[in-house]
Design an enzyme around this catalytic site. Structure first.
Site, mmCIF file in Angstrom:
data_model
loop_
_atom_site.group_PDB
_atom_site.id
_atom_site.type_symbol
_atom_site.label_atom_id
_atom_site.label_comp_id
_atom_site.label_asym_id
_atom_site.label_seq_id
_atom_site.Cartn_x
_atom_site.Cartn_y
_atom_site.Cartn_z
ATOM 1 N N HIS A 181 86.160 24.447 -9.088
ATOM 2 C CA HIS A 181 85.441 24.551 -10.404
ATOM 3 C C HIS A 181 85.970 23.115 -11.126
ATOM 4 C CE1 HIS A 181 85.548 25.608 -14.843
ATOM 5 N NE2 HIS A 181 84.177 25.893 -14.466
ATOM 6 N N HIS A 205 83.708 20.150 -12.540
ATOM 7 C CA HIS A 205 83.579 19.189 -13.882
ATOM 8 C C HIS A 205 83.760 17.788 -13.684
ATOM 9 C CE1 HIS A 205 83.860 22.528 -16.948
ATOM 10 N NE2 HIS A 205 83.728 23.202 -16.010
#
Length: 413
Positions: free
Chosen positions: A47, A51
């Site tokens: 994750h 980003h």
């Protein structure tokens, strides 16, 4: 609609579906890497990487990436799941080349600068805190961890604040190099785009993917259990479930129909009996989470402090009733709901693009809509009865967040 597939020499798969009636294109890259590929000390890295991919490349700053896509009215986004990470865009047909170039750039040339990494760590920690402040969200993390304890499949997609703070730039780059190779990636597109032109653009753009390494993904080992997080809330958020099935299982379509009729709408058994007739909950529904080698079936409900003790036994009663008898009209209605959802989604370039990517990743080929509809139509009373017995035969996973002191533990159904 007819999908076309090309596999490049490096193993990168490209799939597209030409939709003549639209003026847009959705395109993206789906990577077979997610939370279940993470070691315990880097939980959340997939994750974080998702980003950071937008925070600057050798050719573009973070501002430049946003400026280029928004200058043409397009959208660029990403998401991380337990088994995949996706990077995708939607643009007008004439801007497909820009979208592919942007996605290829962030997946091959991201710089992961220290200043940007510090800033994005802070953003993700805020996201983690927000999730913990949302009990009907965080309860599913507890459910996953209780079902799959002490293994990657049970860890949260976001990771923890402490772990995210410790992940350094070199670790991010190493993880990307280990998992973002061509054979683990599918580039998919749907909309007004020519397949041969798409292949040419991808060949010209995706030229620096890392050398392929065989994944060391651990298998999913369902165990189940009971876990309560006591919090001073107005409601108790409960999830009760058992081991489910994988996408590849022969019972997948029967399980999908069963979950829909059991708790998939306002006429479902759970909604009618527990909300409409008894008024015990505001929200209640069933869900089916499938993976490549396993899965979960569960029921979520939000109820009041005083109603919690009655809720779980009633859910269990409804499961047992469903195992005993299912009305033909219920099956027909559930099949119609599923078919309508699938066919309506085909009108969206974004949905069609994502479907294609998942199908290639899971099954190695596009699945025609009429084939899926045919398998749903083939689900009958016998198939539903068999899958209902099979799904709830084993240890349960039961979790709650809130004032759950009166909650009854159900070890088996």
């Amino acid at each position: 609609m007819t999908a076309e597939v090309t596999t490049l020499g490096n193993g990168l798969r490209i799939v597209s579906d030409h939709m003549a009636s639209v003026e847009t294109v959705s395109v993206g890259a789906w990577v077979d890497a997610g939370t279940r590929d993470e070691h315990p000390d880097i939980n959340g890295i997939s994750h974080l990487l998702e980003h950071m991919a937008f925070k600057g490349t050798r050719r573009r700053s973070a501002y430049g990436i946003a400026a280029e896509i928004e200058a043409v009215g397009g959208h660029l986004n990403a998401y991380t799941s337990r088994e995949q990470t996706a990077y995708y865009a939607k643009v007008l047909k004439e801007d497909a080349g820009l979208a592919i170039d942007l996605i290829g750039d962030i997946l091959q040339h991201s710089t992961m600068e220290a200043e940007e990494l510090d800033r994005e760590r802070a953003v993700i920690i805020q996201e983690i805190h927000q999730a913990h402040d949302t009990p009907d969200d965080i309860v599913f993390d507890h459910f996953q961890e209780t079902a799959y304890p002490d293994q990657a499949m049970g860890r949260p997609v976001l990771g923890s604040a402490d772990l995210v703070r410790r992940i350094e730039r070199a670790v991010l780059l190493d993880y990307m190099a280990a998992h973002y190779s061509a054979p683990r990636m599918v580039v998919a597109a749907a909309g007004k785009i020519d397949h041969d032109e798409l292949v040419r653009m991808v060949e010209d753009t995706f030229t620096e993917l890392p050398e392929h390494r065989e994944p060391d993904r651990e298998g999913a080992d369902y165990r189940g259990g009971f876990h309560v997080v006591e919090r001073d809330l107005e409601q108790v958020h409960v999830v009760l479930g058992t081991e489910g099935i994988s996408y590849m299982d022969d019972g997948f379509y029967a399980a999908s129909v069963f979950s829909t009729l059991f708790g998939g709408g306002m006429l479902s058994r759970l909604f009618q009996e527990i909300r409409e007739k008894r008024g015990l909950v505001y929200a209640i529904y069933s869900f089916l989470s499938c993976y490549t080698d396993g899965g979960l079936i569960g029921i979520y409900a939000g109820t009041g402090r005083s109603e919690a003790k009655d809720l779980v036994p009633l859910i269990v009663d409804e499961i047992k009733k469903a195992q005993d008898a299912i009305d033909v009209d219920e099956i027909d209605r559930a099949r119609s709901q599923l078919k309508a959802s699938i066919l309506m989604s085909l009108e969206s370039t974004s949905s069609r693009c994502e479907q294609l990517a998942r199908q290639i990743s899971l099954f190695g080929r596009p699945i025609p809509a009429n084939e899926t509809v045919g398998k749903i139509d083939a689900v009958d009373e016998n198939a539903i009865s068999a899958i209902a017995e099979r799904l709830f035969d084993g240890p349960t996973t039961q979790v709650a967040v809130g004032p759950a002191g009166g909650l009854e533990r159900i070890a088996a159904i």
